[in-house]
Design a protein around this motif. Sequence first.
Motif, short mmCIF file in Angstrom:
data_model
loop_
_atom_site.label_atom_id
_atom_site.label_comp_id
_atom_site.label_asym_id
_atom_site.label_seq_id
_atom_site.Cartn_x
_atom_site.Cartn_y
_atom_site.Cartn_z
N LEU A 122 0.81 -1.22 0.00
CA LEU A 122 0.00 0.00 0.00
C LEU A 122 0.84 1.27 0.00
CD1 LEU A 122 -2.61 -1.18 2.63
CD2 LEU A 122 -2.87 -1.14 0.15
N GLU A 123 1.96 1.21 0.69
CA GLU A 123 2.78 2.41 0.84
C GLU A 123 4.23 2.01 1.00
OE1 GLU A 123 3.01 6.09 3.98
OE2 GLU A 123 1.05 5.22 3.55
N THR A 124 5.12 2.82 0.45
CA THR A 124 6.55 2.54 0.58
C THR A 124 7.22 3.68 1.33
OG1 THR A 124 7.10 3.60 -1.52
CG2 THR A 124 6.60 1.25 -1.59
N ALA A 125 8.23 3.32 2.08
CA ALA A 125 9.08 4.30 2.76
C ALA A 125 10.52 3.84 2.57
CB ALA A 125 8.72 4.38 4.24
N LYS A 126 11.46 4.57 3.12
CA LYS A 126 12.86 4.24 2.90
C LYS A 126 13.23 2.87 3.48
CE LYS A 126 17.40 5.97 2.71
NZ LYS A 126 17.85 5.92 1.36
N ASN A 127 12.74 2.54 4.66
CA ASN A 127 13.14 1.29 5.31
C ASN A 127 11.99 0.34 5.61
OD1 ASN A 127 15.86 2.07 5.41
ND2 ASN A 127 15.45 3.33 7.19
N ALA A 128 10.79 0.63 5.12
CA ALA A 128 9.64 -0.25 5.40
C ALA A 128 8.57 -0.09 4.35
CB ALA A 128 9.07 0.06 6.78
N LEU A 129 7.72 -1.12 4.27
CA LEU A 129 6.57 -1.10 3.38
C LEU A 129 5.33 -1.34 4.22
CD1 LEU A 129 7.92 -3.55 0.64
CD2 LEU A 129 8.00 -1.06 0.59
#
Length: 154
Positions: A122-129
């Motif tokens: 659903l969403e991506t970030a630098k160190n987690a999804l």
Amino acid sequence: MAKAIALGIALFVFWLVLSGHYTAFLLAIGIFSSALCVALAARMHLIDAETIPTQLRLSLPVYWLWLAGEIVKANIAVGRIILSPRMALGQRFIFVPTSQRTEMGRVIFANSITLTPGTVTLETAKNALLVHALSAPFASFDEMDRRASAAEGH
């Protein structure tokens, strides 16, 4: 320079496969058009590690084969859930840590999760999804994370 050469070779091979003609004139046209495309891409500053991923090499097809097997297994598992009289759903949102070093590696990992039935990124970030999983068995991504990192080429 190596990435530009790799792009030129890839474009020429692609042109050759689509053309299917091997006369000297047409081969020269193919080389010229590939070189022109590389020159335009270089002038537009498009030749970098993200657009020409030469670090992936042979590790990516091996990953695709493994992922295809996982997709088949997940399809069977989702089919069992759907066809069972009691849909044993345990939907959940989970944060999945990523170990990939590049943005391309995280995209490979996130898309792999989404391609696998029963899960969607659903969403991506630098160190987690942020991932939605259909039930608890679908919420484990350690092996996929490890293999996606290996496919990344680092």
